[in-house]
Write an enzyme that holds these catalytic residues in place. Structure first.
Site, mmCIF file in Angstrom:
data_model
loop_
_atom_site.group_PDB
_atom_site.id
_atom_site.type_symbol
_atom_site.label_atom_id
_atom_site.label_comp_id
_atom_site.label_asym_id
_atom_site.label_seq_id
_atom_site.Cartn_x
_atom_site.Cartn_y
_atom_site.Cartn_z
ATOM 1 N N MET A 1 -4.349 15.676 -9.185
ATOM 2 C CA MET A 1 -3.020 15.273 -8.736
ATOM 3 C C MET A 1 -3.124 14.360 -7.520
ATOM 4 S SD MET A 1 0.073 15.359 -9.443
ATOM 5 C CE MET A 1 0.879 16.674 -10.332
ATOM 6 N N GLU B 1 -6.694 39.287 0.841
ATOM 7 C CA GLU B 1 -5.287 39.684 0.948
ATOM 8 C C GLU B 1 -4.331 38.660 0.342
ATOM 9 O OE1 GLU B 1 -7.454 39.910 3.430
ATOM 10 O OE2 GLU B 1 -7.308 41.892 4.379
ATOM 11 N N PHE C 1 -7.127 44.866 19.834
ATOM 12 C CA PHE C 1 -7.997 44.492 18.725
ATOM 13 C C PHE C 1 -7.172 44.351 17.436
ATOM 14 C CE2 PHE C 1 -10.820 45.876 15.179
ATOM 15 C CZ PHE C 1 -11.603 44.732 15.156
ATOM 16 N N GLN C 2 -7.337 43.233 16.771
ATOM 17 C CA GLN C 2 -6.623 42.912 15.529
ATOM 18 C C GLN C 2 -5.116 42.971 15.673
ATOM 19 O OE1 GLN C 2 -8.556 45.118 12.291
ATOM 20 N NE2 GLN C 2 -9.958 43.379 12.100
HETATM 21 C C1 LIG Z 1 2.992 19.499 -8.327
HETATM 22 C C2 LIG Z 1 4.416 19.896 -8.498
HETATM 23 C C3 LIG Z 1 5.282 19.094 -9.215
HETATM 24 C C4 LIG Z 1 6.595 19.478 -9.453
HETATM 25 N N1 LIG Z 1 7.379 18.706 -10.264
HETATM 26 C C5 LIG Z 1 8.590 19.178 -10.655
HETATM 27 C C6 LIG Z 1 9.368 18.505 -11.644
HETATM 28 O O1 LIG Z 1 8.989 17.460 -12.169
HETATM 29 N N2 LIG Z 1 10.539 19.053 -12.027
HETATM 30 C C7 LIG Z 1 10.998 20.227 -11.492
HETATM 31 O O2 LIG Z 1 12.046 20.694 -11.902
HETATM 32 N N3 LIG Z 1 10.309 20.855 -10.543
HETATM 33 C C8 LIG Z 1 9.112 20.377 -10.124
HETATM 34 N N4 LIG Z 1 8.387 21.081 -9.187
HETATM 35 C C9 LIG Z 1 8.962 22.309 -8.627
HETATM 36 C C10 LIG Z 1 9.894 22.034 -7.457
HETATM 37 O O3 LIG Z 1 9.131 21.826 -6.292
HETATM 38 C C11 LIG Z 1 10.871 23.220 -7.228
HETATM 39 O O4 LIG Z 1 10.143 24.397 -7.039
HETATM 40 C C12 LIG Z 1 11.802 23.451 -8.383
HETATM 41 O O5 LIG Z 1 12.357 22.239 -8.835
HETATM 42 C C13 LIG Z 1 12.927 24.379 -7.954
HETATM 43 O O6 LIG Z 1 13.509 24.949 -9.077
HETATM 44 P P1 LIG Z 1 14.988 25.479 -9.084
HETATM 45 O O7 LIG Z 1 15.932 24.405 -8.647
HETATM 46 O O8 LIG Z 1 15.201 26.083 -10.406
HETATM 47 O O9 LIG Z 1 15.088 26.527 -7.903
HETATM 48 P P2 LIG Z 1 14.425 27.934 -7.595
HETATM 49 O O10 LIG Z 1 13.454 27.737 -6.497
HETATM 50 O O11 LIG Z 1 13.997 28.657 -8.786
HETATM 51 O O12 LIG Z 1 15.681 28.613 -6.907
HETATM 52 C C14 LIG Z 1 16.580 29.378 -7.603
HETATM 53 C C15 LIG Z 1 18.009 29.108 -7.164
HETATM 54 O O13 LIG Z 1 18.821 30.037 -7.855
HETATM 55 C C16 LIG Z 1 19.533 30.844 -6.949
HETATM 56 N N5 LIG Z 1 19.593 32.200 -7.498
HETATM 57 C C17 LIG Z 1 18.668 33.171 -7.437
HETATM 58 N N6 LIG Z 1 19.095 34.273 -8.071
HETATM 59 C C18 LIG Z 1 20.320 33.991 -8.539
HETATM 60 C C19 LIG Z 1 21.301 34.725 -9.269
HETATM 61 N N7 LIG Z 1 21.078 35.985 -9.688
HETATM 62 N N8 LIG Z 1 22.471 34.117 -9.563
HETATM 63 C C20 LIG Z 1 22.733 32.842 -9.157
HETATM 64 N N9 LIG Z 1 21.840 32.113 -8.465
HETATM 65 C C21 LIG Z 1 20.649 32.675 -8.162
HETATM 66 C C22 LIG Z 1 18.815 30.754 -5.637
HETATM 67 O O14 LIG Z 1 19.701 30.974 -4.561
HETATM 68 C C23 LIG Z 1 18.250 29.337 -5.680
HETATM 69 O O15 LIG Z 1 19.189 28.410 -5.195
HETATM 70 C C24 LIG Z 1 7.074 20.685 -8.911
HETATM 71 C C25 LIG Z 1 6.224 21.477 -8.143
HETATM 72 C C26 LIG Z 1 4.905 21.108 -7.952
HETATM 73 C C27 LIG Z 1 4.023 22.005 -7.173
HETATM 74 C C1 LIG Z 2 -3.469 25.232 -0.868
HETATM 75 C C2 LIG Z 2 -3.204 23.824 -1.250
HETATM 76 N N1 LIG Z 2 -3.916 22.827 -0.669
HETATM 77 C C3 LIG Z 2 -3.700 21.539 -1.031
HETATM 78 C C4 LIG Z 2 -2.751 21.225 -1.966
HETATM 79 C C5 LIG Z 2 -2.498 19.771 -2.372
HETATM 80 N N2 LIG Z 2 -2.859 19.563 -3.783
HETATM 81 C C6 LIG Z 2 -1.924 19.577 -4.757
HETATM 82 S S1 LIG Z 2 -2.574 19.391 -6.276
HETATM 83 C C7 LIG Z 2 -4.138 19.264 -5.660
HETATM 84 C C8 LIG Z 2 -5.306 19.068 -6.561
HETATM 85 C C9 LIG Z 2 -5.556 20.217 -7.456
HETATM 86 O O1 LIG Z 2 -6.798 20.031 -8.078
HETATM 87 P P1 LIG Z 2 -7.190 20.858 -9.372
HETATM 88 O O2 LIG Z 2 -6.961 22.287 -9.143
HETATM 89 O O3 LIG Z 2 -8.562 20.458 -9.797
HETATM 90 O O4 LIG Z 2 -6.113 20.390 -10.431
HETATM 91 P P2 LIG Z 2 -5.910 18.985 -11.172
HETATM 92 O O5 LIG Z 2 -4.834 18.266 -10.430
HETATM 93 O O6 LIG Z 2 -7.198 18.267 -11.154
HETATM 94 O O7 LIG Z 2 -5.467 19.368 -12.534
HETATM 95 C C10 LIG Z 2 -4.114 19.360 -4.262
HETATM 96 C C11 LIG Z 2 -5.292 19.255 -3.402
HETATM 97 C C12 LIG Z 2 -2.009 22.299 -2.513
HETATM 98 N N3 LIG Z 2 -1.030 22.095 -3.403
HETATM 99 N N4 LIG Z 2 -2.280 23.574 -2.164
#
Ligand SMILES: Cc1cc2nc3c(=O)[nH]c(=O)nc-3n(C[C@H](O)[C@H](O)[C@H](O)COP(=O)(O)OP(=O)(O)OC[C@H]3O[C@@H](n4cnc5c(N)ncnc54)[C@H](O)[C@@H]3O)c2cc1C
Ligand SMILES: Cc1ncc(C[n+]2csc(CCOP(=O)(O)OP(=O)(O)O)c2C)c(N)n1
Ligand SMILES: [Mg+2]
Lengths: 565, 163
Positions: A478, A51, A113-114
């Site tokens: 990471m 799911e 159940f469930q």
């Molecule tokens: C491993 C990892 C590393 C990351 N590193 C980075 C990084 O280096 N740099 C980075 O930028 N992010 C990074 N992120 C992502 C970060 O966590 C956020 O998800 C991201 O920065 C949010 O993007 P955003 O500000 O564009 O907001 P979003 O989450 O895209 O939110 C959208 C915003 O726009 C508004 N909005 C929606 N629709 C409309 C509309 N029609 N008109 C006006 N406003 C609207 C919403 O209210 C909201 O405030 C990383 C994520 C991971 C998993």
């Molecule tokens: C469901 C979930 N569990 C744990 C994490 C924490 N986490 C972020 S990146 C990462 C490693 C990902 O490994 P892989 O898919 O091999 O990617 P790589 O960083 O090696 O490119 C982990 C464990 C997460 N983001 N999501």
């Protein structure tokens, strides 16, 4: 027309124009599954293998098309398995409609159940949810769910339908309209505020656009591009905004934030007017909030008032849909006699170009071992920059964002807010199902792909020939990177031991597997993979496990304190 | 600062838990909470007291407005308003204390609403400073049980919170 609740669900979805329903059956939704068999004409149900994957696939369908994604799961474990996908969609503001079966109303609260309290469990991760207790309210509730999910700041809506309500009968008429007195959608920004913003924007000497997912969600890419080009200002985009403004444009300085470019982060730090549009000042972007944009006046356009001044105090807030607000701004700009201060702007660009000259994305190429950055660059070449790229979470995700320049919105599909490992493959399925003719590549890691690997089976059943580009570094890279930097190289539990033979694994699912170890073979093998347009190909690419994602703002540091290599 | 936030919400099961859930999920604190239906049976009036700086309160109000079941929100602290709380307090009332407690209740215009051989139950309506002052004026060792409704509030004059 008298119908059962279950038939109403199916009929309503068709009347609403839904194409795809992602789901998995079980006791509490059997009436709806039966109605799919007896009543559905245009609605296509896709049977996933877990799911969670149903929610991710429906989420990606929405990210690629802008239309809401649809999910159907049973009560109890079906609903709880869906939770991660709902939370993922919630964090990135994706419109998702999740229909869950529930035990009969007479048994609710009896630990039947469930039975789980699905509405209670999902409450913090949905825009809204409903428990339908009366079949007479079912159609109107479904209509409300679509309206709430897709308007304003989009988000997931869950509808819990007890089994007896699915079996009960009532007259069905498609509800054309919806009225929710407590829910008003802003359709226009305040013109006085827009005026103030335009004045401030025109007075800037070191302006900076910072735009995000809201531009993609609000389908405002063309307005944004026109506005930014008209002004000639630099623009940086968040991970979620990539593609809304073309990466190849000289005004684009790339992504900002923790793994953004040096020039983007330095320009943020030194700008005097920050124009934030549809971005939410996430901590991955701002770094240490105390040190964030110390000299800037901030304009913020967002449809959600709660996004404004949440993390960073805003000088000119504008609540409204980004497309409309930008159109109003463009109109004001057309009537405007004042022009941006060209001398200041050209000095500002000189400064930015000097940061650019550092060439922060340069990496050490190799002929011995495959560099992950090179894989993404190769992918970009092989797909002519025109693929839909989905990603999992980890280093590979950052490299995909950094080395695959996106020219169009909705091409880059990843989990930013929740950072959910396991989304990559279901995301690719959702996109491929929505856009059968598109080239769809899933960039993943050997860790992430194993979190929803069972979906290879779904891909075979429905003929979804996506390409899986697995950057296999034998590490939870990471995590390993953070341990190297911040935990004295104690690599606690970040080595992926006992990996499967991915080639054999995908072959057993009826797909094509390729293992690539030699950098010299990478491009030809990848071309070969993409040439097999009707087959799912899994490329197990053995990459340099020592490679780290650079540049990087360490946690707690300011945007001007990047680690470059 | 202490704020009294009052709202109209749909009189539906789950609406209250959305409000309560918002506060716990975002780390805000609810100090007092009252809720009951209004003259319109489809609408409930919820009043809560919370503590926070200006920016936090602004965020709280924005997030409350975002809840689909919440129809209208007002921060009563922003304007002139009337605040009332109902206090029911059971006191040990024996010997000389019986007379003394009666006198103290009179001074505060509190009413003794129930009497037993050894206790008084006293009712007092007022704003928080008044109910606090009454409790503080009592000999703590005589207090057997305290029940406070939490603040209710309404705007002064012709202003009203309406749909
Ligand atoms: C491993 C990892 C590393 C990351 N590193 C980075 C990084 O280096 N740099 C980075 O930028 N992010 C990074 N992120 C992502 C970060 O966590 C956020 O998800 C991201 O920065 C949010 O993007 P955003 O500000 O564009 O907001 P979003 O989450 O895209 O939110 C959208 C915003 O726009 C508004 N909005 C929606 N629709 C409309 C509309 N029609 N008109 C006006 N406003 C609207 C919403 O209210 C909201 O405030 C990383 C994520 C991971 C998993
Ligand atoms: C469901 C979930 N569990 C744990 C994490 C924490 N986490 C972020 S990146 C990462 C490693 C990902 O490994 P892989 O898919 O091999 O990617 P790589 O960083 O090696 O490119 C982990 C464990 C997460 N983001 N999501
Ligand atoms: Mg890995």
């Amino acid at each position: 027309m008298e119908l059962t609740g279950a038939q109403i669900v199916v009929k309503f979805l068709e009347d609403e124009g839904v194409e795809h329903l992602w789901g998995y059956p079980g006791g509490a939704v059997l009436p709806i599954y039966d109605a799919l068999d007896t009543t559905a004409t245009t609605l296509k149900h896709i049977l996933v293998r877990h799911e969670q994957a149903a929610t991710h696939a429906a989420d990606a369908y929405s990210r690629a098309t802008g239309k809401p994604g649809l999910v159907l799961v049973t009560s109890g474990p079906g609903a709880t398995n869906a939770i991660t996908g709902i939370a993922t969609a919630y964090m990135d503001s994706i419109p998702l409609i999740v229909i869950t079966g529930q035990v009969p109303t007479s048994m609710i609260g009896l630990d039947a159940f469930q039975e789980v309290d699905t509405v209670g469990i999902s409450r913090p991760i949905v825009k809204h949810n409903f428990l339908v207790r009366d079949v007479a309210e079912l159609a109107q509730t479904l209509k409300k769910a679509f309206y709430i999910a897709t308007t304003g700041r989009p988000g997931p809506v869950l509808i819990d339908i007890p089994k007896d309500v699915q079996n009960a009968k009532t007259d069905y008429v498609y509800p054309e309209t919806v009225d929710i007195r407590s829910y008003n959608v802003v359709t226009k920004g305040h013109s006085g505020q827009i005026r103030k913003a335009v004045d401030l924007i025109l007075s800037a000497e070191r302006p900076m656009f910072y735009t995000g997912g809201g531009v993609v969600l609000g389908d405002a890419s063309s307005q944004l591009t026109e506005f930014v080009r008209a002004l000639g200002y630099p623009i940086t985009q968040t991970l979620m905004g990539l593609g809304a403004f073309p990466a190849s444009d000289a005004q684009s300085v790339g992504m900002l934030g923790m793994h953004g470019t040096y020039e983007a982060n330095m320009a943020m730090h030194h700008c005097d007017v920050l124009i934030a549009i549809g971005a939410r000042f996430d901590d991955r972007v701002t770094g240490n909030i105390e040190k964030f944009c110390p000299t800037a006046k901030v304009v913020h356009v967002d449809i959600d008032p709660a996004s404004i001044s949440k993390n960073v105090k805003v000088d000119v807030p504008i609540v409204g849909p980004v497309a409309q607000v930008l159109e109003d701004m463009l109109e004001m700009l057309r009537l405007e006699k004042r022009k941006p201060n060209q001398e200041a702007l050209s000095n500002w660009w000189k400064q930015i170009d000097s940061w650019r000259a550092i060439n922060c994305m340069a990496y050490q190429p190799s002929t011995k071992v495959i560099k992950p950055q090179a894989v993404i660059e190769t992918l970009h070449r092989v797909t002519q920059g025109d693929a839909y790229v989905t990603s999992d979470v980890g280093q590979h995700q950052m490299w995909a964002a950094q080395y695959y320049p996106f020219e169009k919105p909705r091409r880059w599909i990843n989990s930013g807010g929740l950072g959910t490992m396991g989304v990559g493959l279901p995301y690719a399925m959702g996109v491929k199902m929505a856009l059968p003719d598109a080239t769809v590549a899933c960039v993943t890691g050997e860790g992430s792909i194993q979190m929803n690997i069972q979906e290879l089976s779904t891909c075979l059943q429905y003929g979804l020939p996506v390409k899986i580009i697995c950057l296999n570094n034998r590490f939870l890279g990471m995590v390993r990177q953070w341990q190297e930097f911040f935990y004295d190289r104690r690599y606690s539990m970040s080595y992926m031991d006992s990996l499967p033979d991915f080639v054999k694994l995908v072959e057993s699912y009826g797909h094509v597997g390729m293992k690539v170890t030699d950098p010299a073979e990478l491009e030809s093998k990848m071309k070969e993979a993409f040439a097999m347009t009707d087959r799912l190909v899994f490329m197990d690419i053995q990459t340099d496990h020592t490679e780290n994602v650079y540049p990087m703002i360490p946690a707690g540091a300011g945007q001007n304190e990047m680690i470059l290599v | 600062m202490r704020h009294i936030i009052s709202m109209l919400m749909e009189n539906e099961s789950g609406a209250l838990s959305r409000v309560a859930g918002l506060f716990s999920a975002r780390g805000y604190n609810i100090q007092e909470l009252t809720v009951a239906p209004t003259e319109d049976q489809t609408v409930s009036r919820l009043t809560l007291v919370t503590e926070g700086d200006e920016q936090q309160i602004e965020q709280i109000v924005k997030h409350l407005n975002r809840l689909i079941d919440v129809v209208k929100v007002v921060d009563l602290t922003n304007g002139e308003h009337i605040e009332r709380e109902l206090l029911l307090i059971k006191l040990m009332a024996t010997g000389a204390h019986r007379e003394e407690l009666k006198r103290l209740a009179d001074i505060f215009r509190a009413q003794i609403v129930d009497v037993s051989a050894t206790t008084y139950t006293v009712q007092l309506v007022g704003d928080k400073s008044k109910t606090d002052a009454f409790i503080n004026a009592l000999d703590a060792s005589l207090i057997l049980e305290t029940v406070r409704s939490g603040a209710l509030g309404i705007m002064r004059g012709e202003k009203r919170l309406q749909i």
